[in-house]
Write an enzyme that holds these catalytic residues in place. Structure first.
Site, PDB file in Angstrom:
ATOM      1  N   PRO A 162       0.728  -1.179   0.091  1.00  0.00           N
ATOM      2  CA  PRO A 162      -0.107   0.149  -0.012  1.00  0.00           C
ATOM      3  C   PRO A 162       0.922   1.234  -0.017  1.00  0.00           C
ATOM      4  O   PRO A 162       0.404   2.420  -0.365  1.00  0.00           O
ATOM      5  CB  PRO A 162      -0.793   0.036   1.344  1.00  0.00           C
ATOM      6  CG  PRO A 162      -0.841  -1.453   1.724  1.00  0.00           C
ATOM      7  CD  PRO A 162       0.566  -1.913   1.230  1.00  0.00           C
ATOM      8  N   GLU A 176       3.218  -8.196   8.373  1.00  0.00           N
ATOM      9  CA  GLU A 176       3.051  -6.600   8.371  1.00  0.00           C
ATOM     10  C   GLU A 176       3.887  -6.084   7.288  1.00  0.00           C
ATOM     11  O   GLU A 176       4.169  -4.774   7.231  1.00  0.00           O
ATOM     12  CB  GLU A 176       3.783  -6.191   9.885  1.00  0.00           C
ATOM     13  CG  GLU A 176       3.008  -6.464  11.136  1.00  0.00           C
ATOM     14  CD  GLU A 176       1.476  -6.793  11.046  1.00  0.00           C
ATOM     15  OE1 GLU A 176       0.663  -5.627  10.773  1.00  0.00           O
ATOM     16  OE2 GLU A 176       0.831  -7.946  11.206  1.00  0.00           O
ATOM     17  N   ARG A 196      -2.146  -9.610 -20.536  1.00  0.00           N
ATOM     18  CA  ARG A 196      -3.092  -9.360 -21.664  1.00  0.00           C
ATOM     19  C   ARG A 196      -2.475  -8.116 -22.588  1.00  0.00           C
ATOM     20  O   ARG A 196      -3.411  -8.329 -23.722  1.00  0.00           O
ATOM     21  CB  ARG A 196      -4.551  -9.110 -20.911  1.00  0.00           C
ATOM     22  CG  ARG A 196      -4.546  -7.629 -20.175  1.00  0.00           C
ATOM     23  CD  ARG A 196      -5.790  -7.721 -19.396  1.00  0.00           C
ATOM     24  NE  ARG A 196      -6.966  -8.120 -20.019  1.00  0.00           N
ATOM     25  CZ  ARG A 196      -7.660  -7.170 -20.742  1.00  0.00           C
ATOM     26  NH1 ARG A 196      -7.161  -6.104 -21.111  1.00  0.00           N
ATOM     27  NH2 ARG A 196      -8.748  -7.760 -21.334  1.00  0.00           N
ATOM     28  N   ASP A 249      -7.192  -0.746 -27.996  1.00  0.00           N
ATOM     29  CA  ASP A 249      -6.278   0.459 -28.416  1.00  0.00           C
ATOM     30  C   ASP A 249      -7.200   1.506 -28.924  1.00  0.00           C
ATOM     31  O   ASP A 249      -8.140   1.897 -28.558  1.00  0.00           O
ATOM     32  CB  ASP A 249      -5.463  -0.130 -29.715  1.00  0.00           C
ATOM     33  CG  ASP A 249      -6.191  -0.869 -30.712  1.00  0.00           C
ATOM     34  OD1 ASP A 249      -5.687  -1.961 -31.237  1.00  0.00           O
ATOM     35  OD2 ASP A 249      -7.354  -0.568 -31.154  1.00  0.00           O
TER      36      ASP A 249
HETATM   37  C1  58G Z   1       0.910  -2.826   5.213  1.00  0.00           C
HETATM   38  C2  58G Z   1       0.041  -3.981   5.043  1.00  0.00           C
HETATM   39  C3  58G Z   1       2.070  -2.892   4.667  1.00  0.00           C
HETATM   40  C4  58G Z   1      -0.403  -4.673  -1.796  1.00  0.00           C
HETATM   41  C5  58G Z   1       0.625  -5.061   4.378  1.00  0.00           C
HETATM   42  C6  58G Z   1       2.671  -3.948   4.073  1.00  0.00           C
HETATM   43  C7  58G Z   1      -0.151  -5.708  -0.949  1.00  0.00           C
HETATM   44  C8  58G Z   1      -2.227  -4.082  -0.198  1.00  0.00           C
HETATM   45  C9  58G Z   1      -1.485  -3.968  -1.391  1.00  0.00           C
HETATM   46  C10 58G Z   1       2.090  -5.014   3.756  1.00  0.00           C
HETATM   47  C11 58G Z   1      -0.437  -5.746   0.297  1.00  0.00           C
HETATM   48  C12 58G Z   1      -2.177  -2.926  -2.292  1.00  0.00           C
HETATM   49  C13 58G Z   1       2.205  -7.635   3.601  1.00  0.00           C
HETATM   50  C14 58G Z   1       0.878  -7.928   2.735  1.00  0.00           C
HETATM   51  C15 58G Z   1       2.166  -6.209   1.671  1.00  0.00           C
HETATM   52  C16 58G Z   1       2.448  -6.232   3.125  1.00  0.00           C
HETATM   53  C17 58G Z   1       1.065  -7.407   1.320  1.00  0.00           C
HETATM   54  N1  58G Z   1      -1.626  -5.051   0.705  1.00  0.00           N
HETATM   55  N2  58G Z   1      -2.810  -2.284  -2.141  1.00  0.00           N
HETATM   56  N3  58G Z   1      -0.257  -6.720   1.531  1.00  0.00           N
HETATM   57  O1  58G Z   1      -1.584  -3.189  -3.840  1.00  0.00           O
END
Ligand code: 58G
Length: 247
Positions: free
Chosen positions: A89, A116, A154, A169
């Protein structure tokens, strides 16, 4: 194109990638997908991939060494210049332009985190780009990685049929899609817009373009600002807004 996913759940990635467009791309040899599991690069009896966060707090963090070793193993199998992408995120938002950019590369390595997240030093030393699908949290990066793979694959030549690729396109780029209808002509008292039954292809194309422009303006005004409309497009949008009771 060669794509490697670094994940603690490689079977999850493999399962999803068997179906649909991505599965077909693999069958046709357009895509080679492989997985590396950090757990295969541990040295202790418990095959430990996570540990408690320095500074305290809840949850666990993906350890540096096994993940780094898995990424390096993936790099050795992929063409030089394949970027390492971490899905989180905290990343820049992944969009169609990013999908296009990656589709022109010989390969890419997707790091799917768990817990985490990963030890930040992994991001510093092994990751080229941190990308996010949007403002939400997943329990693991695998689903995000699969979404990126689908969006990129794709776009590879020979993956979609002629019909499907034609829809991508040209002139609808940067806009939301127009509404679609199929049989029956009337369902639960709701009719298909008459213009679509007219057989007048020029009128149909104009109507669809107007719908695409109009709903993009209503739902995603920031996309319309990027489009820089010409006179004809502005008239079409005005026509849409008149028809939809806006002014
Ligand atoms: C906070 C929460 C920091 C991509 C989880 C890191 C991955 C959302 C997305 C994480 C994700 C998105 C651990 C699990 C990344 C790590 C993974 N959550 N919004 N979670 O693209």
């Amino acid at each position: 194109m060669q794509i490697a996913v670094v994940s603690l759940f490689p079977e999850l990635v493999g399962q999803v990638a068997e179906f649909g467009v991505v599965g077909r791309a693999q069958e046709r040899g357009v895509l080679q997908l492989c997985c590396e599991n950090p757990r295969d690069y541990t040295n202790d009896a418990h095959r430990t991939v996570d540990d408690r966060p320095y500074g305290g707090g809840p949850g666990m963090v993906l350890k540096y060494e096994p993940a780094a070793a898995a990424i390096r193993a993936a790099k050795q199998q992929l063409p030089p210049g394949s970027p390492v992408v971490y899905l989180s995120p905290q990343g820049n938002v992944f969009d169609q332009a990013a999908a296009r950019r990656f589709s022109g590369m010989p390969g890419m390595i997707l790091l799917a985190g768990r817990y985490e997240g990963v030890d930040e030093r992994l991001v510093d030393s092994e990751v080229d780009e941190e990308l996010s699908l949007g403002d939400f949290v997943l329990s693991g990066g695998e689903i995000a990685a699969m979404a990126v793979i689908d969006a990129v694959v794709r776009l590879l030549p020979g993956v979609l049929g002629d019909e499907e690729s034609a829809a991508q396109d040209s002139f609808m780029e940067g806009m939301l899609d127009y509404p679609h209808y199929t049989r029956p002509e009337r369902v639960d008292g709701r009719r298909v817009p008459a213009v679509l039954l007219s057989g007048d292809h020029a009128r149909i194309a104009r109507w669809r373009y107007k719908q695409a422009l109009g709903r993009t303006f209503l739902r995603r005004p920031e996309l319309v600002r990027k489009l820089k409309l010409d006179q004809e497009q502005r008239e079409l949008l005005e026509e849409f807004l008149n028809e939809h009771g806006q002014v």
